[in-house]
Scaffold this active site. Structure first.
Site, PDB file in Angstrom:
ATOM      1  N   LYS A 180       0.844  -1.207   0.000  1.00  0.00           N
ATOM      2  CA  LYS A 180       0.000   0.000   0.000  1.00  0.00           C
ATOM      3  C   LYS A 180       0.879   1.257   0.000  1.00  0.00           C
ATOM      4  CE  LYS A 180      -3.489  -2.749  -0.030  1.00  0.00           C
ATOM      5  NZ  LYS A 180      -4.315  -3.256   1.056  1.00  0.00           N
TER       6      LYS A 180
HETATM    7  C1  LIG Z   1      -5.340  -4.238   1.533  1.00  0.00           C
HETATM    8  C2  LIG Z   1      -6.807  -4.093   1.562  1.00  0.00           C
HETATM    9  C3  LIG Z   1      -7.575  -4.426   2.681  1.00  0.00           C
HETATM   10  C4  LIG Z   1      -7.015  -5.143   3.889  1.00  0.00           C
HETATM   11  O1  LIG Z   1      -5.933  -4.548   4.461  1.00  0.00           O
HETATM   12  P1  LIG Z   1      -4.920  -5.438   5.367  1.00  0.00           P
HETATM   13  O2  LIG Z   1      -4.054  -4.409   5.990  1.00  0.00           O
HETATM   14  O3  LIG Z   1      -4.185  -6.339   4.414  1.00  0.00           O
HETATM   15  O4  LIG Z   1      -5.739  -6.192   6.332  1.00  0.00           O
HETATM   16  C5  LIG Z   1      -8.927  -4.162   2.656  1.00  0.00           C
HETATM   17  N1  LIG Z   1      -9.521  -3.620   1.579  1.00  0.00           N
HETATM   18  C6  LIG Z   1      -8.815  -3.316   0.471  1.00  0.00           C
HETATM   19  C7  LIG Z   1      -9.538  -2.693  -0.691  1.00  0.00           C
HETATM   20  C8  LIG Z   1      -7.446  -3.556   0.416  1.00  0.00           C
HETATM   21  O5  LIG Z   1      -6.772  -3.274  -0.692  1.00  0.00           O
END
Ligand SMILES: *Cc1c(COP(=O)(O)O)cnc(C)c1O
Length: 386
Positions: A180
């Protein structure tokens, strides 16, 4: 292999983590508050609540809204499963509303069509880093008395009509997973302007206990009360120090992501079988992902290459391309539990046959960008496998 996403960690990040390791607080200390305030300030709201993942953040948001058995939350199918799963964590029911075919963002008309007298909230997902149509979603939510929650896990730094994602919904959720925009290893945050939501989110991340250890230390008291059932969803000071340091680099990260996206746009503008997703004029895209649609054209001899063949050719060529996402309602769990399946969300299902995510991350060098463009162009230009 050039991956589709990767974290960027420098000496300052490492220094920040080392300093925490030498301090008094490894968890729930001053770095948590500092990180929460920094993210809240950045997106332009009052409160940030740091938690152990984006998924935990989604779960907390459902608790803050008091979602429970009998309640429905409208979600898009073109997302990571956690967006819908969090509704189930609290005993509610996710109801899928299809996406717009050109952007793959939740379609406000489909949202409106799925509202029932059990609906409590709408979940917007800023897929790939492009903000949804918050103008219309807000209007629909207000007219029906629903909460609007944003899964902004792709969209830290994105803007809609000049306002940052994080300030556009009642609560917005971010993830700090390494792929991210900023990384804390695992981590997440909910941002909101609502003090009652903030209070409930903090309760839920710490077993439903109304004060935390640090507050009790400061007050010289041992007394606490558990007023709700919660979890241990805390984010450590070690991780928050990394988050504070990473956030300082976010403007540069966004600039680089946008620049690489521009290079892809330019290179693919001429190609008939490839179309990037549409970007709406009222947004600034944060480009967590760069997604194209592959259209089987198959000019000349031989049969047209499918998306799967193109995916394999790109992987063999050295690009860690990916597919985001298998529509959530097509997963066996959802099919068995709710009887969902093909035909429920035709736009998402159609797009799923065509989409590919190309490598895009701030540490991608110019050389890697050139290589990616060269491999893509070569493979995209040969339209048939015959
Ligand atoms: C990455 C992601 C999540 C979950 O995040 P984590 O930190 O991996 O639990 C939820 N929704 C979307 C759209 C994502 O891209």
């Amino acid at each position: 292999m050039i991956p589709y996403g990767r974290q960027y960690i420098d000496g300052l990040d490492i220094q920040a983590v080392v300093e925490v390791l030498q301090s008094d607080w490894l968890t729930t200390g001053p770095k948590v508050t500092e990180f929460e305030q920094a993210v809240a300030d950045y997106v332009g709201v009052h409160y940030g609540v740091a938690v152990s993942s984006g998924t935990a953040a989604l779960h907390c948001a459902m608790f803050a809204l008091a979602i429970g058995p009998g309640d429905e939350v409208i979600v898009p199918p073109m997302t990571f499963a956690a967006t819908a799963n969090c509704v189930l964590f609290q005993g509610g029911k996710p109801v899928f509303a299809d996406v717009e075919p050109e952007t793959l963002l939740i379609d406000p008309d489909q949202v409106e069509a799925k509202i029932s007298d059990r609906t409590k909230a709408i979940m917007a997902v800023d897929y790939t880093g492009q903000p949804c149509d918050y103008g219309r979603l807000r209007e629909i939510a207000d007219r029906h008395g629903l909460a609007l929650v944003a899964d902004g896990c792709h969209a830290l730094g994105a803007e809609y009509q000049g306002r940052r994602v994080g300030s556009l919904a009642d609560m917005t959720v971010f993830s700090f997973h390494p792929v991210k925009h900023i990384a804390t290893g695992e981590g997440g945050m909910i941002v909101t302007d609502n003090p009652e939501f903030s209070r409930r989110l903090k309760l839920f991340r710490n077993h439903g206990i109304s004060t935390d250890f640090r507050q009790r230390e400061e007050q010289g008291s041992w007394f606490y009360e558990m007023t709700d059932l919660g979890y241990n969803y805390r984010l450590s000071d070690i991780q928050c120090a990394l988050g504070v340091s990473q956030l300082k680099k976010l403007p540069g990260f966004l600039e680089r992501r946008r620049e690489i996206a521009r290079r892809y746009d330019e290179a693919f503008g001429e190609l008939e079988s490839v179309s990037p997703l549409k970007v709406n004029p009222e947004v600034r895209h944060a480009y967590h992902l760069y997604v194209i649609k592959w259209q089987e054209k198959g000019k000349g001899k031989g049969k047209p290459r499918s998306r799967t063949e193109v995916f394999q050719a790109l992987r063999q060529g050295g690009l860690g391309v990916n597919v985001h996402y298998i529509p959530v309602h097509l997963h066996p769990f959802y099919r068995q539990r709710f009887g969902t399946g093909p035909g429920l969300c035709p736009a998402a299902e159609g797009a799923y046959e065509q989409i590919l995510s190309l490598p895009l991350f701030p540490g991608m060098t110019d050389q890697e960008v050139r290589e990616a463009l060269e491999i893509c162009t070569r493979i995209f230009q040969s339209q048939t496998s015959g």
